[in-house]
Design a protein around this motif. Sequence first.
Motif, PDB file in Angstrom:
ATOM      1  N   UNK A   1     -36.647  -6.255   3.795  1.00 34.37           N
ATOM      2  CA  UNK A   1     -36.869  -6.914   2.524  1.00 34.37           C
ATOM      3  C   UNK A   1     -36.831  -8.361   2.767  1.00 34.37           C
ATOM      4  N   UNK A   2     -38.195  -8.949   2.391  1.00 26.84           N
ATOM      5  CA  UNK A   2     -37.973 -10.370   2.408  1.00 26.84           C
ATOM      6  C   UNK A   2     -37.772 -11.024   1.121  1.00 26.84           C
ATOM      7  N   UNK A   3     -36.431 -11.469   1.030  1.00 26.26           N
ATOM      8  CA  UNK A   3     -35.955 -11.657  -0.263  1.00 26.26           C
ATOM      9  C   UNK A   3     -34.933 -13.088  -0.053  1.00 26.26           C
TER      10      UNK A   3
ATOM     11  N   UNK B   1     -39.919  -9.819  -2.244  1.00 29.23           N
ATOM     12  CA  UNK B   1     -39.239  -9.660  -3.675  1.00 29.23           C
ATOM     13  C   UNK B   1     -40.094 -10.306  -4.413  1.00 29.23           C
ATOM     14  N   UNK B   2     -40.723 -11.403  -4.228  1.00 33.54           N
ATOM     15  CA  UNK B   2     -41.657 -11.952  -4.991  1.00 33.54           C
ATOM     16  C   UNK B   2     -42.535 -12.982  -4.533  1.00 33.54           C
ATOM     17  N   UNK B   3     -43.799 -13.074  -4.811  1.00 33.98           N
ATOM     18  CA  UNK B   3     -44.918 -14.038  -4.387  1.00 33.98           C
ATOM     19  C   UNK B   3     -44.279 -15.494  -4.175  1.00 33.98           C
ATOM     20  N   UNK B   4     -43.428 -15.962  -4.971  1.00 37.30           N
ATOM     21  CA  UNK B   4     -43.255 -17.197  -5.147  1.00 37.30           C
ATOM     22  C   UNK B   4     -42.245 -17.685  -3.802  1.00 37.30           C
ATOM     23  N   UNK B   5     -41.407 -16.703  -3.487  1.00 39.92           N
ATOM     24  CA  UNK B   5     -40.450 -16.749  -2.547  1.00 39.92           C
ATOM     25  C   UNK B   5     -41.282 -16.977  -1.246  1.00 39.92           C
ATOM     26  N   UNK B   6     -42.409 -16.152  -1.079  1.00 33.63           N
ATOM     27  CA  UNK B   6     -43.336 -16.130   0.000  1.00 33.63           C
ATOM     28  C   UNK B   6     -44.112 -17.492   0.151  1.00 33.63           C
TER      29      UNK B   6
END
Length: 363
Positions: A186-188, A215-220
């Motif tokens: 998980x990318x979080x 987890x959310x696009x903003x984190x990417x």
Amino acid sequence: MKISIWSYANLERVYGVAFSLARFLRAQGHDVRVLYVGEVDKRFVDEDGIEVRSIRSPARSGLKRALVFWWGVLRARDRSDAILMVGTRSALFSWPFWSLRRGRTIVFAYELDGDGRMEAVANRLLRAVDHVVEVNGHRARLRAVIARRPDAVIRNVPDRKTAGQISALHGVPRAPNPHRIMYGGLIAHYQGLDLLVRGFAQSEARELELIGNHEEAAYLDMLRAIPLPPDKRLTITGPMPRPVLLQRLWAEAAALVCLYPYRDIAGRMNRLNTKYAEPTKYYEYILLGIPFVTFRHPSLPQGEDGIFTVSQSEDAIADGLNRALACSRTREGRPFARGGGFPVYEAELASILPLLKRPSTSP
């Protein structure tokens, strides 16, 4: 016995071991149904004869998602001999349905809920269920203090199918990219991937690939915005089936990463949650035998060859990546022949079978 497994979390993103649990119980001759909140509405019977139902929620957390889960449990109208809830939030958000039914109730307490009222309510509810299962001894001792003593401890080790896939890979020659670091999961934010990218920028590695659900696009966007030298490349890839992911890690990675920071995560209980985490990929990496970098966790084995434990700083991560790459070069990509030293998940799950036979304390 008819057994229902409920999950507020999306089992396609986290707690995938719940499907291993379902297969294990099905193999014991039980009628098993799985209900969880996912990204699409779907209902099917899988190849093992398990009825799986996903309820779509537009929200990934909060009241709207809780109501979707609550409504899904209501509509399911299960008349089960046992209800297994994956995570304390599943128990919290499905009350009072399980508390008013006859039949055993078991919570796999994968979460240490956030500070404040939710934590207090969730742990109070745990005292009302028949049985609580934790994932390692450290968390079990903590759970005994904040709620109740767990009835069983089941580590999140790989299941028999995954262990077999990894064993088969050892018969395939490796020719990894000597400059590539890979992460699968998980990318979080709580995985420490922003720390990883900053450490990567200072390291000798030239390529870093993150593979998994986000987890959310903003984190990417935040990860992609971290400055990198011109000779380095960050690649973020979407999720892929576990066998394909393992094949890619085996074929391409000079070193792997498994990070769970807890100093920089807001909330006392959230820090404890990550500090005492039990990531399945940690054990998968041990079985793969590829060098990897991790933070020190009291619940996880340390000190084995090719496991580089670092502190939670960019400099330390960069140094760990350099040492892991040097280790891979020295061994010319040959994996470590680690025995594992732990059973498969199905063997761990055997400890819950007596819980299914105990009389329920429900009204």
